[in-house]
Design an enzyme around this catalytic site. Structure first.
Site, PDB file in Angstrom:
ATOM      1  N   GLU A 196       0.860  -1.185   0.000  1.00 60.35           N
ATOM      2  CA  GLU A 196       0.000   0.000   0.000  1.00 60.35           C
ATOM      3  C   GLU A 196       0.892   1.229   0.000  1.00 60.35           C
ATOM      4  O   GLU A 196       1.940   1.253   0.649  1.00 60.35           O
ATOM      5  CB  GLU A 196      -0.933   0.033   1.212  1.00 60.35           C
ATOM      6  N   CYS A 214      -6.591   1.190   1.835  1.00 60.93           N
ATOM      7  CA  CYS A 214      -7.449   2.376   1.922  1.00 60.93           C
ATOM      8  C   CYS A 214      -7.245   3.331   0.753  1.00 60.93           C
ATOM      9  O   CYS A 214      -8.165   4.071   0.398  1.00 60.93           O
ATOM     10  CB  CYS A 214      -7.208   3.087   3.243  1.00 60.93           C
ATOM     11  N   ASN A 246     -12.064  -3.129  -0.596  1.00 57.99           N
ATOM     12  CA  ASN A 246     -10.990  -3.353   0.366  1.00 57.99           C
ATOM     13  C   ASN A 246     -11.545  -3.802   1.717  1.00 57.99           C
ATOM     14  O   ASN A 246     -11.628  -4.985   1.979  1.00 57.99           O
ATOM     15  CB  ASN A 246     -10.157  -2.078   0.526  1.00 57.99           C
ATOM     16  N   GLU A 247     -11.992  -2.873   2.534  1.00 56.63           N
ATOM     17  CA  GLU A 247     -12.530  -3.218   3.857  1.00 56.63           C
ATOM     18  C   GLU A 247     -13.995  -2.802   3.961  1.00 56.63           C
ATOM     19  O   GLU A 247     -14.460  -2.387   5.012  1.00 56.63           O
ATOM     20  CB  GLU A 247     -11.712  -2.545   4.963  1.00 56.63           C
TER      21      GLU A 247
END
Length: 648
Positions: free
Chosen positions: A47, A237, A371-372
């Site tokens: 990331e 993120c 992603n989350e």
């Protein structure tokens, strides 16, 4: 206090046992190879956080090289007469450039770049510069390019000329006469008149595989030595963005690097106590470079794409969600990415790849959507992607999310939904204390085998200090025995985050730390490396008193067989503070070598870390132990992780 109590518990649990030879028996049955271990089992997750791309893995040494930050001279110190303009730019998607005017003042006119917390230079190495420039003057305009050390002394210089009213690319090299970790780059106009300059770039000649404009060689080498089976990119993120306008758009990251538009990095303002307003994404490290890196390292590429939701932590309004009936362009992005990676050079996006220098497909097999993300907002969007991907690319495996936490209402909601939707793997994330990792070593022993497989896509043990200490590494080593034992269910894993610049981090702990000249590998790195290097081909049962070894007497263990090397490999962690004598009962091995190789990671200080001044405070040490028979006794020191290899 919690750590002290935990260690005292380990001490009391193990004191009575440690003195009795052979009282602890590990039974390993080599006649019963179990599940195959996937080539993707141990990977890495990249990331762009902590200066992970620009200022890190991407080899560019100039910050804000195209003057495209919100404040276009951030990173630059102008002197004399310098302005920023955008009329008839060199690059349509990076329209800003600097205009330098010199009329004879003593200081001259020009720009000085501070790099990413300085520029790291090494004596005897060459640094390749690029400057796009033009002039309306009727004469040749001379530029001087200099490398300036941290004492403001010039340690390398060269000159070049601008001769055209059209944009021209100026290239060359500079070799510093001394090394410096905090150098600057200076460009000065020497001739009276005016020039425009854009895309001012400086790379070490020695990049990974010596590719011009390539990746920082020592950081890629550290990845190569991990032997990753999969690389997840470009985030986390950053994929989501704090709003839809700042999401990561892979189509902006391919084509000529000079014309890839800059994007803000959400990590420049995410944490108020670690503000980094000079943190942007040049996209010089883009999807082509990620795929190329995966190919170099023999790892499967796993790109993560936006599902049409901005970060649900940061963005809660309606403009943070793409309406369901407007998801078409996002779905098309996913389909086009597969064509970019796998399509023939005659296809639209396959041609883009081929024009960048890679006519052959990258053979991408995996894709993650979201992603989350969590809740109905996610589960009503994901099926739209799954339907389109299954219709056109049925062999591509799709990874869904279980949310940002390893338990709780969102996690419990998402797992059944992922089964209904038909995700191939579910991405679990856990950032928890070392004690949590110890208690979760049996986490996957009882998971349902009928549903999707597991991708442990982000995890790290967070100590109270958040250091990459031996305490965190030992907890991860113990926990990973459970990942390995359940390789029939757990098909991919990756620690997170991967990289961090010592002077520009937002989050810790991180697997690999660095400054502008040096790479420091953490104890956590060595745990990941040992598991990946000696992952074997099939699991083997290993038990104590008929049970999996998941913390009894402070011990954790897993076993594999490697059909390629003809070895049985044991991974054993002693998390207690006294040594443990263990009898290894190697059943089914009639012709065992009378010695074994042990790679040992240990420390008598849980708080010990590797630093730039002591980068090898904790590293694996190799030793040989001798066997008399198939039931040897070994002593595992306190606070120790072993990888023990026995030749069959």
């Amino acid at each position: 206090m919690r750590n002290t109590l935990f260690l005292l518990c380990c001490l009391f649990a193990s004191m009575g046992r440690a003195q009795v030879p052979g009282d602890l028996v590990f039974t390993i049955d080599a006649n019963k190879p179990g599940a195959p271990i996937q080539p993707t089992m141990y990977g890495v997750f990249f990331e762009d956080i902590n200066f992970g791309a620009d200022g890190g893995l991407y080899g560019e040494l100039i910050k804000n090289r195209s003057f495209e930050f919100a404040q276009p001279l951030v990173g630059w110190i102008p002197f004399g007469r310098v302005t920023v303009a955008d009329s008839k730019p060199a690059f349509s998607r990076n329209p800003h450039y600097a205009q330098i005017s010199y009329s004879g003042q003593l200081t001259g006119s020009g720009l000085e770049n501070e790099g990413f917390r300085g520029i790291g230079l090494n004596k005897g190495e060459k640094y390749l510069y690029t400057v796009y420039s033009r002039t309306a003057e009727s004469k040749a305009m001379k530029l001087r390019l200099e490398l300036v050390n941290s004492n403001n002394e010039i340690i390398g210089s060269t000159e070049t000329e601008v001769k055209s009213a059209d944009w021209q690319k100026l290239t060359g090299s500079i070799e510093p006469k001394s090394s410096d970790m905090k150098a600057h780059f200076r460009l000065t106009l020497l001739t009276q008149g005016k020039v425009d300059v854009d895309h001012i770039s400086l790379f070490p000649e020695k990049t990974w595989k010596n590719r011009p404009g390539g990746l920082r060689a020592d950081l890629v080498q550290a990845l190569a030595e991990m032997h990753p089976g999969v690389i997840r990119f470009p985030g986390g993120c950053v994929v989501e963005g704090n709003n839809l306008g700042t999401r990561y758009n892979w189509k902006n990251t391919v084509g000529a690097p000079e014309n890839r538009p800059f994007n803000e990095n959400r990590w420049n303002y995410e944490f108020k106590h670690r503000l980094t307003p000079d943190y942007y994404q040049s996209y010089g490290l883009g999807f082509f470079e990620y795929f190329q890196l995966c190919e170099d390292l023999g790892a499967e590429p796993l790109p993560v794409l936006s599902c049409g939701l901005a970060c649900q932590f940061a963005c809660k309004d309606d403009h943070c969600r793409v309406p369901l009936d407007s998801l078409g362009s996002y779905v098309q992005d996913a389909l086009d990415l597969i064509e970019f990676a796998n399509g023939p050079a005659t296809s639209k996006w396959g041609k883009v790849r081929a024009d960048m220098g890679h006519p052959a497909p990258f053979n991408m097999k995996l894709i993650a959507i979201g992603n989350e993300q969590w809740g109905p907002e996610y589960t009503e969007r994901l099926p739209i992607f799954v339907k389109a991907l299954r219709e056109k690319h049925p062999k591509i495996q799709i990874i869904g999310s279980s949310g940002p936490f390893p338990d709780g209402k969102e996690f419990d909601y998402l797992w059944p939904e992922m089964r209904k939707i038909g995700a191939d793997l579910v991405d679990e994330h856990y950032y928890r204390s070392p004690q949590w990792f110890y208690t979760q070593a049996a986490r996957y022993d009882t998971y349902d085998r009928k549903g999707p497989r597991v991708f442990a896509g982000e995890y790290a043990a967070h100590t109270t200090s958040r250091d990459n200490s031996f305490e965190s590494a030992l907890a991860e080593a113990a926990f990973m025995t459970g990942l390995e034992r359940n390789a029939d269910l757990v098909h991919m894993t990756s620690y997170a985050p991967l990289f961090a610049h010592y002077e520009a981090w937002q989050w810790r702990p991180n697997l690999i730390w660095y400054n502008n000249q040096q790479v420091v590998l953490t104890p956590d790195y060595y745990v990941q490396q040992l598991y990946a290097t000696y992952k074997g081909t099939h699991t083997l049962p290993i038990q104590m008193n008929g049970k999996n070894i998941t913390g009894q007497e402070g011990l954790y263990a897993s076993a594999v067989v490697d059909a390629k090397t003809n070895e049985v490999v044991l991974k054993i962690a002693n998390t207690g503070i006294v040594p443990q004598k263990i009898k290894l009962k190697l059943a089914g091995l009639s012709n065992v070598a009378r010695s074994a190789t042990v790679l040992e990671l240990k420390s008598d200080r849980l708080s010990l870390v590797n630093t730039p001044n002591a980068p090898e405070a904790i590293v694996p040490r190799e030793k040989t132990i001798n066997f008399k028979d198939n039931e040897p006794e070994v002593t595992l020191d306190a606070l120790t992780f072993w990888v023990l290899r026995v030749k069959r």
